[in-house]
Design a protein around this motif. Structure first.
Motif, PDB file in Angstrom:
ATOM      1  N   GLN A   1       0.821  -1.206   0.000  1.00 43.58           N
ATOM      2  CA  GLN A   1       0.000   0.000   0.000  1.00 43.58           C
ATOM      3  C   GLN A   1       0.862   1.266   0.000  1.00 43.58           C
ATOM      4  O   GLN A   1       0.509   2.280  -0.624  1.00 43.58           O
TER       5      GLN A   1
ATOM      6  N   GLY B   1       1.000   4.153  -2.749  1.00 46.94           N
ATOM      7  CA  GLY B   1       0.947   5.576  -2.431  1.00 46.94           C
ATOM      8  C   GLY B   1       1.989   6.364  -3.201  1.00 46.94           C
ATOM      9  O   GLY B   1       1.727   7.485  -3.670  1.00 46.94           O
TER      10      GLY B   1
ATOM     11  N   HIS C   1      -4.050   2.515  -5.197  1.00 54.36           N
ATOM     12  CA  HIS C   1      -4.015   2.919  -3.790  1.00 54.36           C
ATOM     13  C   HIS C   1      -5.346   2.641  -3.101  1.00 54.36           C
ATOM     14  O   HIS C   1      -5.373   2.213  -1.937  1.00 54.36           O
TER      15      HIS C   1
END
Length: 353
Positions: free
Chosen positions: A170, A174, A186
């Motif tokens: 994750q 980002g 994302h």
């Protein structure tokens, strides 16, 4: 004593890296990534001798980021030196930390020189991996890391590793959002994280481990705050809604979101390392129990195989004599008849020519 020194250095390096990530977020979100156009020098000056009077605007963020990065590099070298006498995996982790921090500095410099956004994505992602590595080292050198705990099932161990992997993925998504605009990845990663992490924390809290339980609770609290920061960052960047604080809030939200993501990653890594440690101890206990059981079975078999005296009775079985009768079978003589064969006739019958 050596472990205590290594632990303090690991905490110091971890704290400095946290500040470095904070300034990295400020550099990215203020657009100061290229405020200093050269590397490794700063406007032709030695990086460490650049005058403070020139650190204004974006130069302050970018040059401060470089100086803090240099400090992290020095601390990492000291950490590796402190881990070296401990040997084993800690020595290897120290060498790995030095390798990663050198690669990270090189990526940061190439980002300035080559002006490629792809390098910025790798630079940001590797920074988070380095932070996670330092968190693991800090935990492994901590006295609390050696505290005994209950056995943890392999399923829970796998879930803890999955959680750490998802949080790191994750963070990479980002970076792709920041530098490549990949909102879809994302958002998908956020859904996966917010589904898996509560399950993992619930399973770890049920173990009753004195380490995993408080860390799992902290992780849940950070996850809730991260959700709010993520929503705020998304609205600040992709919507026209009015947000209190305006430009300051627009700057603070994504930077705090990035920093809290680092803390989430560190917490999940600590839980994963703890789960691996307890699972390893459980495996060693099972192996020891299996060895004890095998030893007991071996002794039992040895007792069963002790020499016993068996009385063998042979009187009931009389030897049998078999008389071969040969009188009924007289030898047969075969008479060969030569009367019909010319070569076998008497010589007197042969005609003389």
């Amino acid at each position: 004593m050596e472990s205590a020194v290594a632990h303090r250095l690991a905490l110091a390096t971890l704290a400095a890296t946290c500040v470095l990530i904070l300034f990295g977020g400020l550099v990215t979100n203020t657009g100061a990534a290229l405020a200093v156009p050269d590397w490794p020098s700063t406007f032709g000056h030695n990086m460490f001798l650049f005058p403070w009077s020139g650190m204004v605007g974006g130069i302050f963020y970018e040059h401060s980021h470089r100086l803090i990065g240099a400090l992290v590099g020095v601390l990492t070298l000291g950490l590796a030196a402190a881990l070296w006498p401990l040997g084993g995996r800690l020595r290897r982790l120290g060498l790995l930390a030095v390798t990663v921090v050198l690669a990270q500095g090189l990526l940061g410099g190439l980002r300035v020189v080559l002006l490629h956004d792809t390098l910025a994505i790798f630079h940001g992602s590797l920074a988070q991996a380095f932070f996670a590595l330092l968190a693991a080292i800090a935990w492994l050198t901590a006295p609390r890391g050696a505290v005994a705990g209950p056995p943890i099932a392999r399923e829970v161990q796998g879930l803890a590793l999955l959680a750490a992997g998802l949080v790191y993925a994750q963070i990479v998504f980002g970076a792709l959002l920041t530098h490549a605009g990949r909102v879809d990845l994302h958002l998908a990663g956020a859904v996966a994280v917010f589904v898996v992490l509560p399950i993992v924390t619930a399973r770890l809290r049920r173990t009753g481990d004195v380490v995993a339980v408080p860390v799992a609770r902290l992780l849940l609290g950070l996850l809730g705050i991260q959700l709010l920061l993520g929503i705020g960052s998304f609205l600040a960047r992709f919507s026209s809604l009015w947000i209190p604080g305006e430009q300051l809030t627009v700057l603070i939200l994504p930077v705090a979101h990035r920093l809290l993501g680092s803390l989430l990653l560190a917490a999940t890594v600590v839980l994963a390392v703890r789960a691996l440690t307890l699972a390893k101890k459980e495996a060693e206990q099972e192996k020891g129990s299996r060895r004890a059981t095998d030893r007991a079975l071996t002794i039992h078999d040895a007792v069963d195989r002790a020499p016993r005296s068996h009385a063998v009775s042979t009187g009931d079985r009389a030897p049998r004599s078999h008389v071969a009768s040969t009188g009924d079978r007289a030898p047969r003589s075969r008479a060969a008849s030569f009367s019909g064969h010319p070569r076998c006739e008497p010589a007197s019958r042969r005609s003389l020519q």
